[in-house]
Design a protein around this motif. Structure first.
Motif, mmCIF file in Angstrom:
data_model
loop_
_atom_site.group_PDB
_atom_site.id
_atom_site.type_symbol
_atom_site.label_atom_id
_atom_site.label_comp_id
_atom_site.label_asym_id
_atom_site.label_seq_id
_atom_site.Cartn_x
_atom_site.Cartn_y
_atom_site.Cartn_z
ATOM 1 N N ARG A 101 44.683 41.798 32.594
ATOM 2 C CA ARG A 101 45.306 43.043 32.147
ATOM 3 C C ARG A 101 46.472 42.833 30.872
ATOM 4 N NH1 ARG A 101 44.951 46.494 37.725
ATOM 5 N NH2 ARG A 101 42.252 46.319 37.917
ATOM 6 N N VAL A 102 47.174 41.910 31.333
ATOM 7 C CA VAL A 102 48.292 41.492 30.506
ATOM 8 C C VAL A 102 47.899 41.139 29.159
ATOM 9 C CG1 VAL A 102 50.414 40.075 30.306
ATOM 10 C CG2 VAL A 102 49.945 41.019 32.458
ATOM 11 N N ALA A 103 46.936 40.310 29.144
ATOM 12 C CA ALA A 103 46.276 39.474 28.004
ATOM 13 C C ALA A 103 45.636 40.640 26.969
ATOM 14 C CB ALA A 103 45.592 38.535 27.911
ATOM 15 N N VAL A 104 45.141 41.620 27.492
ATOM 16 C CA VAL A 104 44.258 42.440 26.865
ATOM 17 C C VAL A 104 45.453 43.479 26.136
ATOM 18 C CG1 VAL A 104 43.073 44.599 26.924
ATOM 19 C CG2 VAL A 104 42.316 42.466 27.824
ATOM 20 N N ARG A 105 46.505 43.763 26.935
ATOM 21 C CA ARG A 105 47.487 44.633 26.544
ATOM 22 C C ARG A 105 48.389 43.900 25.499
ATOM 23 N NH1 ARG A 105 49.542 49.357 25.041
ATOM 24 N NH2 ARG A 105 51.909 49.560 25.350
ATOM 25 N N ALA A 106 48.539 42.733 25.450
ATOM 26 C CA ALA A 106 49.178 41.837 24.419
ATOM 27 C C ALA A 106 48.420 41.822 23.108
ATOM 28 C CB ALA A 106 49.534 40.712 24.909
ATOM 29 N N THR A 107 47.004 41.745 23.059
ATOM 30 C CA THR A 107 46.154 41.632 21.938
ATOM 31 C C THR A 107 45.813 43.131 21.348
ATOM 32 O OG1 THR A 107 44.033 41.682 23.284
ATOM 33 C CG2 THR A 107 45.094 39.671 22.677
ATOM 34 N N HIS A 108 45.735 44.024 22.266
ATOM 35 C CA HIS A 108 45.423 45.514 21.732
ATOM 36 C C HIS A 108 44.049 45.578 21.204
ATOM 37 C CE1 HIS A 108 49.551 47.125 22.212
ATOM 38 N NE2 HIS A 108 50.044 45.923 21.437
ATOM 39 N N ARG A 109 43.093 44.616 21.602
ATOM 40 C CA ARG A 109 41.885 44.240 20.901
ATOM 41 C C ARG A 109 40.612 44.607 21.714
ATOM 42 N NH1 ARG A 109 40.335 39.441 17.071
ATOM 43 N NH2 ARG A 109 38.327 40.213 16.438
ATOM 44 N N PHE A 135 52.191 46.506 43.307
ATOM 45 C CA PHE A 135 53.323 47.219 42.173
ATOM 46 C C PHE A 135 52.664 46.804 40.843
ATOM 47 C CE2 PHE A 135 56.417 45.476 38.996
ATOM 48 C CZ PHE A 135 57.012 46.828 38.700
ATOM 49 N N PHE A 136 52.188 45.372 40.678
ATOM 50 C CA PHE A 136 51.658 45.001 39.543
ATOM 51 C C PHE A 136 50.042 45.632 39.013
ATOM 52 C CE2 PHE A 136 54.493 41.352 39.998
ATOM 53 C CZ PHE A 136 55.093 41.444 38.613
ATOM 54 N N ASP A 137 49.545 45.790 40.279
ATOM 55 C CA ASP A 137 48.166 46.571 40.280
ATOM 56 C C ASP A 137 48.357 47.917 39.596
ATOM 57 O OD1 ASP A 137 45.311 46.421 40.593
ATOM 58 O OD2 ASP A 137 45.765 47.907 41.929
ATOM 59 N N ARG A 138 49.285 48.798 40.208
ATOM 60 C CA ARG A 138 49.593 49.954 39.754
ATOM 61 C C ARG A 138 49.991 50.291 38.387
ATOM 62 N NH1 ARG A 138 49.238 53.490 44.370
ATOM 63 N NH2 ARG A 138 47.840 52.710 45.581
ATOM 64 N N PHE A 139 50.953 49.156 37.993
ATOM 65 C CA PHE A 139 51.440 49.312 36.749
ATOM 66 C C PHE A 139 50.601 48.961 35.371
ATOM 67 C CE2 PHE A 139 53.817 47.418 33.078
ATOM 68 C CZ PHE A 139 54.868 48.328 33.036
ATOM 69 N N PHE A 140 49.690 47.865 35.668
ATOM 70 C CA PHE A 140 48.911 47.387 34.820
ATOM 71 C C PHE A 140 47.334 48.114 34.775
ATOM 72 C CE2 PHE A 140 52.049 43.872 34.734
ATOM 73 C CZ PHE A 140 52.269 43.731 33.648
ATOM 74 N N GLU A 141 46.952 48.668 36.012
ATOM 75 C CA GLU A 141 45.764 49.306 35.796
ATOM 76 C C GLU A 141 45.544 50.360 34.639
ATOM 77 O OE1 GLU A 141 44.849 50.539 39.749
ATOM 78 O OE2 GLU A 141 46.105 52.408 39.451
ATOM 79 N N ARG A 142 46.802 50.900 34.140
ATOM 80 C CA ARG A 142 46.667 51.793 32.925
ATOM 81 C C ARG A 142 46.013 51.455 32.013
ATOM 82 N NH1 ARG A 142 52.951 52.424 32.094
ATOM 83 N NH2 ARG A 142 52.964 52.105 34.488
ATOM 84 N N TYR A 143 45.898 50.040 31.701
ATOM 85 C CA TYR A 143 45.289 49.329 30.596
ATOM 86 C C TYR A 143 43.947 49.033 30.651
ATOM 87 C CZ TYR A 143 50.414 48.790 29.717
ATOM 88 O OH TYR A 143 51.608 48.892 29.626
ATOM 89 N N VAL A 144 43.348 49.688 31.900
ATOM 90 C CA VAL A 144 41.759 49.269 32.103
ATOM 91 C C VAL A 144 41.112 50.395 31.662
ATOM 92 C CG1 VAL A 144 40.020 49.232 33.811
ATOM 93 C CG2 VAL A 144 42.456 48.145 34.267
ATOM 94 N N ASP A 145 40.173 50.052 30.709
ATOM 95 C CA ASP A 145 39.318 51.317 29.927
ATOM 96 C C ASP A 145 38.303 51.841 30.924
ATOM 97 O OD1 ASP A 145 40.239 51.211 27.078
ATOM 98 O OD2 ASP A 145 39.672 49.063 27.613
#
Length: 382
Positions: A101-109, A135-145
């Motif tokens: 999730r962090v990697a995908v967020r960083a690439t925007h790709r 905490f990390f799950d709830r924060f970054f799951e917004r980037y899951v399509d």
């Protein structure tokens, strides 16, 4: 839909042990249409998963998954995504989900798909670690399509408790290899297993399989035995698996004076042969996602007694293809065991119905087709 080029998929999983997630990804990668998809895998190297990947026609990219939070791992994934031109990242497991999730967020790709076999709330970890995971799950799951879940109950949980739009969640049941798990094909091997363990040919063998942790409810199963073996000493219990509760479970068996009727085998890698050697599978779990052992036993036409909990109730229909009992009720487990022990013809009918159900609803072929449908829907809609 006519494909003009291959879509590139990157699977991300930690591979720190070979479990249901690794097995599911192998099934998908093996069966996915290679005319449409090019497959890359990022995971910790080695182990059973690494060995099987090396035998497949896929690109394996080793990454360090030993640390829960590792900047170098994230940078490695970012590099892979960019250099390989990845269209979809598909991750599974808390650690892999975080890195992906962090990697995908960083690439925007690429688009991001996350498979949930068990929500973070159900992880067998310390309270402090679970808070970090949450905490990390709830924060970054917004980037899951898109989320793939393995049961309707998980779909409801993710939608309600994690406030995820239902349109972003697809239920895809786990699949079982019907050509591998077949009834009545391992008679010779099962006889050898019984002899090696010390089970007599005339014994009626109960089986229970899984990690020896509180969620699996093995304590309740052991507590159900005294009233059974008192009347029928030929009933034996095979507990297959290892874990932190092994010593306490053995002590419980000794305290109840049923230790001579229970065989703790530890971890085994010959599960098909183990299932072939038992007469009845017991799943006394208190918490499950969508256990593969149920599907394996169903495919091998083994009668099943399981607890009436989320996940399992989507596999077993009570009194039709198995028996469901309340969790944490040793007396109810004992009653169900005696019912099938005394009516083995009825048990065989349930087992036959279970095999038909698994052929219709839980095949690997169906799981792959529904997963591919998720991929294509994301690519087409975006």
């Amino acid at each position: 839909m006519i494909m003009l080029h291959k879509y590139k998929i990157l699977y991300v999983i930690d591979n720190l042990e070979f479990g249901g997630g690794e097995r599911g990804f192998l099934q998908i990668m093996n069966g996915l249409n290679k005319e449409n998809f090019a497959i890359h895998v990022a995971s910790h190297p080695g182990g059973e998963f690494g060995k099987k990947i090396s035998e497949m026609r896929v690109s394996f990219l080793p990454v360090n998954m030993l640390k829960r939070y590792n900047l170098l791992t994230i940078l490695k994934l970012i590099s892979i995504i960019s250099k390989k031109g990845i269209h979809i990242v598909h991750s599974q497991g808390a650690r892999a989900d975080f890195f992906a999730r962090v990697a995908v967020r960083a690439t925007h790709r690429p688009y991001l798909v996350s498979t949930i076999q068990m929500p973070v709330e159900g992880y067998n970890v310390s309270v402090l670690r679970k808070r970090f995971y949450l905490f990390f799950d709830r924060f970054f799951e917004r980037y899951v399509d898109h989320f793939i879940v393995v049961s309707d109950s998980l779909k409801r949980t993710i939608a309600k408790d994690h406030q995820v739009d239902l349109n972003k969640i697809s239920k895809v049941y786990n699949g079982i290899e019907l050509d591998v798990y077949k009834p009545d094909v391992l008679g010779h091997s099962s006889k050898e297993i019984k002899e090696n363990i010390g089970i007599k040919s005339g014994d009626f063998v109960l089986g229970a399989v899984g990690r020896l942790i509180w969620q699996k409810g093995f304590e309740d199963l052991i507590c159900s035995l005294p009233q059974i073996v008192k009347m029928h000493p030929e009933v034996k219990l095979l507990i297959v698996g290892d874990g932190p509760l092994r010593k306490s479970l053995q002590e419980l068996a000794e305290g109840l004076n049923v230790n001579d009727s229970i065989f703790f085998t530890g971890f085994r890698n010959d599960l098909k042969e183990i299932l072939s050697s038992i007469d009845l599978l017991i799943i006394p779990s208190l918490l499950e996602g969508f256990p593969m052992i149920t599907l394996e036993a169903m495919a091998m036409e083994k009668p099943i007694i399981a607890t009436n909990i989320d996940g399992i109730t989507e596999q077993i229909t009570n009194e039709k293809d198995g028996i469901l009992v309340p969790p944490k009720e040793p007396n109810e487990i004992a009653k169900a065991i005696m019912k099938l022990f005394l009516n083995q013809e009825g048990a065989r009918r349930m087992a036959s119905a279970a095999r038909k159900k698994v052929e219709h609803q839980f095949s690997v072929k169906k799981m792959i087709a529904e997963t591919e449908k998720v991929y294509l829907s994301i690519l087409e809609l975006n």
